[in-house]
Design a protein around this motif. Structure first.
Motif, PDB file in Angstrom:
ATOM      1  N   ALA A  24      31.273  53.693  12.688  1.00  0.00           N
ATOM      2  CA  ALA A  24      31.556  53.197  14.040  1.00  0.00           C
ATOM      3  C   ALA A  24      31.960  54.321  14.990  1.00  0.00           C
ATOM      4  O   ALA A  24      31.569  54.316  16.164  1.00  0.00           O
ATOM      5  N   SER A  25      32.721  55.281  14.504  1.00  0.00           N
ATOM      6  CA  SER A  25      33.159  56.376  15.380  1.00  0.00           C
ATOM      7  C   SER A  25      31.960  57.194  15.853  1.00  0.00           C
ATOM      8  O   SER A  25      31.907  57.628  17.011  1.00  0.00           O
ATOM      9  N   ASP A  26      30.993  57.415  14.978  1.00  0.00           N
ATOM     10  CA  ASP A  26      29.786  58.158  15.360  1.00  0.00           C
ATOM     11  C   ASP A  26      28.963  57.362  16.378  1.00  0.00           C
ATOM     12  O   ASP A  26      28.430  57.939  17.332  1.00  0.00           O
ATOM     13  N   ARG A  27      28.858  56.059  16.149  1.00  0.00           N
ATOM     14  CA  ARG A  27      28.092  55.228  17.072  1.00  0.00           C
ATOM     15  C   ARG A  27      28.747  55.190  18.444  1.00  0.00           C
ATOM     16  O   ARG A  27      28.071  55.216  19.480  1.00  0.00           O
ATOM     17  N   LEU A  28      30.071  55.149  18.456  1.00  0.00           N
ATOM     18  CA  LEU A  28      30.807  55.151  19.718  1.00  0.00           C
ATOM     19  C   LEU A  28      30.599  56.464  20.454  1.00  0.00           C
ATOM     20  O   LEU A  28      30.350  56.491  21.667  1.00  0.00           O
ATOM     21  N   VAL A  48      36.307  50.852  15.277  1.00  0.00           N
ATOM     22  CA  VAL A  48      36.979  52.112  14.930  1.00  0.00           C
ATOM     23  C   VAL A  48      38.464  51.874  14.675  1.00  0.00           C
ATOM     24  O   VAL A  48      39.045  52.403  13.722  1.00  0.00           O
ATOM     25  N   GLU A  49      39.083  51.057  15.517  1.00  0.00           N
ATOM     26  CA  GLU A  49      40.507  50.756  15.365  1.00  0.00           C
ATOM     27  C   GLU A  49      40.809  50.107  14.013  1.00  0.00           C
ATOM     28  O   GLU A  49      41.856  50.346  13.414  1.00  0.00           O
ATOM     29  N   ALA A  50      39.882  49.291  13.534  1.00  0.00           N
ATOM     30  CA  ALA A  50      40.112  48.553  12.293  1.00  0.00           C
ATOM     31  C   ALA A  50      39.629  49.300  11.053  1.00  0.00           C
ATOM     32  O   ALA A  50      39.987  48.928   9.928  1.00  0.00           O
ATOM     33  N   ASP A  51      38.831  50.348  11.255  1.00  0.00           N
ATOM     34  CA  ASP A  51      38.194  51.035  10.131  1.00  0.00           C
ATOM     35  C   ASP A  51      39.110  52.109   9.565  1.00  0.00           C
ATOM     36  O   ASP A  51      38.906  53.304   9.772  1.00  0.00           O
ATOM     37  N   ARG A  52      40.080  51.688   8.802  1.00  0.00           N
ATOM     38  CA  ARG A  52      41.104  52.604   8.303  1.00  0.00           C
ATOM     39  C   ARG A  52      40.629  53.468   7.139  1.00  0.00           C
ATOM     40  O   ARG A  52      41.214  54.511   6.856  1.00  0.00           O
ATOM     41  N   ASP A  53      39.586  53.032   6.451  1.00  0.00           N
ATOM     42  CA  ASP A  53      39.097  53.813   5.320  1.00  0.00           C
ATOM     43  C   ASP A  53      37.691  54.360   5.555  1.00  0.00           C
ATOM     44  O   ASP A  53      36.988  54.733   4.616  1.00  0.00           O
ATOM     45  N   SER A  54      37.274  54.395   6.829  1.00  0.00           N
ATOM     46  CA  SER A  54      35.970  54.944   7.209  1.00  0.00           C
ATOM     47  C   SER A  54      34.822  54.290   6.443  1.00  0.00           C
ATOM     48  O   SER A  54      33.922  54.962   5.938  1.00  0.00           O
ATOM     49  N   SER A  98      40.163  37.526  16.095  1.00  0.00           N
ATOM     50  CA  SER A  98      41.544  37.768  15.654  1.00  0.00           C
ATOM     51  C   SER A  98      41.948  39.229  15.825  1.00  0.00           C
ATOM     52  O   SER A  98      41.153  40.153  15.617  1.00  0.00           O
ATOM     53  N   ASN A  99      43.193  39.447  16.210  1.00  0.00           N
ATOM     54  CA  ASN A  99      43.742  40.802  16.316  1.00  0.00           C
ATOM     55  C   ASN A  99      44.242  41.322  14.975  1.00  0.00           C
ATOM     56  O   ASN A  99      44.573  42.490  14.836  1.00  0.00           O
ATOM     57  N   SER A 100      44.324  40.430  13.997  1.00  0.00           N
ATOM     58  CA  SER A 100      44.765  40.811  12.660  1.00  0.00           C
ATOM     59  C   SER A 100      43.671  41.617  11.968  1.00  0.00           C
ATOM     60  O   SER A 100      42.490  41.247  12.005  1.00  0.00           O
ATOM     61  N   VAL A 101      44.058  42.712  11.345  1.00  0.00           N
ATOM     62  CA  VAL A 101      43.088  43.566  10.664  1.00  0.00           C
ATOM     63  C   VAL A 101      43.072  43.216   9.175  1.00  0.00           C
ATOM     64  O   VAL A 101      44.068  43.337   8.470  1.00  0.00           O
ATOM     65  N   GLN A 102      41.921  42.764   8.729  1.00  0.00           N
ATOM     66  CA  GLN A 102      41.705  42.403   7.335  1.00  0.00           C
ATOM     67  C   GLN A 102      40.665  43.358   6.736  1.00  0.00           C
ATOM     68  O   GLN A 102      40.021  44.123   7.460  1.00  0.00           O
ATOM     69  N   PRO A 103      40.460  43.315   5.421  1.00  0.00           N
ATOM     70  CA  PRO A 103      39.481  44.223   4.806  1.00  0.00           C
ATOM     71  C   PRO A 103      38.077  44.103   5.387  1.00  0.00           C
ATOM     72  O   PRO A 103      37.302  45.064   5.354  1.00  0.00           O
ATOM     73  N   TRP A 104      37.746  42.937   5.914  1.00  0.00           N
ATOM     74  CA  TRP A 104      36.399  42.728   6.447  1.00  0.00           C
ATOM     75  C   TRP A 104      36.293  42.986   7.956  1.00  0.00           C
ATOM     76  O   TRP A 104      35.207  42.987   8.508  1.00  0.00           O
ATOM     77  N   THR A 105      37.402  43.204   8.626  1.00  0.00           N
ATOM     78  CA  THR A 105      37.421  43.259  10.088  1.00  0.00           C
ATOM     79  C   THR A 105      36.500  44.336  10.660  1.00  0.00           C
ATOM     80  O   THR A 105      35.725  44.090  11.589  1.00  0.00           O
ATOM     81  N   ALA A 106      36.575  45.544  10.124  1.00  0.00           N
ATOM     82  CA  ALA A 106      35.771  46.651  10.665  1.00  0.00           C
ATOM     83  C   ALA A 106      34.283  46.349  10.542  1.00  0.00           C
ATOM     84  O   ALA A 106      33.512  46.563  11.489  1.00  0.00           O
ATOM     85  N   ARG A 107      33.874  45.838   9.395  1.00  0.00           N
ATOM     86  CA  ARG A 107      32.447  45.555   9.189  1.00  0.00           C
ATOM     87  C   ARG A 107      31.968  44.422  10.093  1.00  0.00           C
ATOM     88  O   ARG A 107      30.848  44.456  10.604  1.00  0.00           O
ATOM     89  N   LEU A 108      32.806  43.423  10.300  1.00  0.00           N
ATOM     90  CA  LEU A 108      32.435  42.302  11.167  1.00  0.00           C
ATOM     91  C   LEU A 108      32.293  42.768  12.614  1.00  0.00           C
ATOM     92  O   LEU A 108      31.321  42.441  13.298  1.00  0.00           O
TER      93      LEU A 108
END
Length: 263
Positions: A209-213, A199-205, A164-174
Motif C-alpha cells: 500500500a505504501s508503494d501504491r500511495l 498504510v495506517e493499518a498495515d503494521r506488518d507490511s 470501522s476505525n478498529s484495526v484487525q488482522p484483515w483491515t489492511a488487506r480489506l
C-alpha cells in the motif's frame, strides 16, 4: 527431502500435534517435521514447501492437517485444481467450513468466478467467523473484478468492517482491495484516501500500500542504501538527489537561451 537439524517437529501447532497422535510415534515425528518445513518455506520458497507437503501427504494422507497443508502448498504454487481437491478432502474429514473462502478462491484461479460467487452466497458463509467472512468478501469482490464488474466489486467491499476505525488482522488487506478497486474504476482521489488508510493499518507490511500511495503521489524512490544498510540515511540521499536534479534543470535553461541568441 532433507530436514535441517534445527527442525524437531515440536514447532507445529498443538492441535496438529494432537491429530498426529493417531500415527506411530516415529511416523508422527517425520510428518511433523515436513509440516514445519511447509510452514517455514511457503511464503518465500513455495515450490520447496510444495515438495515437503508431498512427502507429508505420502506419509499420512488420512490426516486432515496434512491434507490442508498440502492444499495451501499447492495453492501457493498456483496449482488450483490440486489445492481444491486437498481442501475438499480436509473439509470432509473435519466437517469445518474454515476453508470455504480459499476453496472459492481456487475456483477463481480455475477461471470459474461464477462458481466463487455462488459459494459466497452459500449457507456455509454464515458459519464462518468474522475473519472468514471478510476473506469471503474479498474473494467475492475479486470474482466480480474477474467478470469486469468493477462497480459491483466496490459495493461488495463496502461493509461495517471497512468503515470501522478498529484495526484487525484483515483491515489492511480489506482497505487495500477497496482502494485498488476504486483506482481500477478511475476514482483516483478516493483510491488515494483508502491506500493511505491501508498504510495506517498495515503494521506488518502485508501489502504494498505504501508503494501504491507513493506512486499515486508521483514519488520516485532511488536505491541509495549505505554500506551498513541504514534506511534513514538512504531516505536523506533520495531527497538530495531530487534537489540536485532540479538544480540541473535550472542551470540548463539559461544555456539553452544563449544558444537561441547565437542563432
Amino acid at each position: 527431502m532433507p530436514i535441517p537439524e534445527d527442525v524437531t517437529g515440536d514447532e507445529i501447532d498443538k492441535d496438529v500435534r494432537q491429530e498426529l497422535q493417531s500415527l506411530p510415534k516415529g511416523l508422527a515425528e517425520d510428518v511433523a517435521k515436513n509440516l514445519v518445513m511447509v510452514a517455514r518455506l511457503i511464503d518465500e520458497e513455495p515450490e520447496n514447501a510444495y515438495a515437503y507437503s508431498k512427502v507429508a501427504l505420502r506419509l499420512a494422507s488420512r490426516v486432515a492437517a496434512v491434507r490442508e497443508a498440502a492444499g495451501f502448498a499447492a495453492y501457493a504454487t498456483q496449482k488450483y485444481s490440486e489445492a481444491l481437491a486437498e481442501f475438499r478432502a480436509a473439509r470432509r474429514m473435519t466437517g469445518s467450513v474454515e476453508l470455504w473462502p480459499v476453496m472459492a478462491d481456487c475456483e477463481r484461479g480455475l477461471g470459474r468466478p461464477e462458481k466463487a460467487l455462488e459459494m459466497a452466497g452459500a449457507p456455509e458463509v454464515h458459519k464462518l467467523d468474522k475473519a472468514g467472512q471478510v476473506e469471503m468478501r474479498l474473494v467475492a469482490a475479486g470474482a466480480r473484478r474477474d467478470m469486469d464488474q468493477l462497480d459491483a466489486a466496490i459495493v461488495t467491499l463496502q461493509s461495517p468492517e471497512l468503515a470501522s476505525n478498529s484495526v484487525q488482522p484483515w483491515t489492511a488487506r480489506l482497505r487495500y482491495a477497496y482502494a485498488d478497486a476504486l483506482l481500477a474504476a478511475g476514482r483516483k482521489g478516493e483510491a488515494r484516501e483508502w491506500f493511505a488508510k491501508a498504510v495506517e493499518a498495515d503494521r506488518d507490511s502485508s501489502t504494498d500500500a505504501s508503494d501504491r500511495l507513493a506512486e499515486l503521489d508521483g514519488v520516485e524512490f532511488v536505491d541509495a542504501m549505505t554500506e551498513d544498510g541504514d534506511d534513514e540515511v538512504a531516505v536523506e540521499v533520495e531527497v538530495e538527489v531530487e534537489v540536485e536534479v532540479e538544480v540541473e534543470v535550472e542551470v540548463e535553461q539559461p544555456v539553452e537561451g544563449k544558444a537561441d541568441d547565437q542563432d
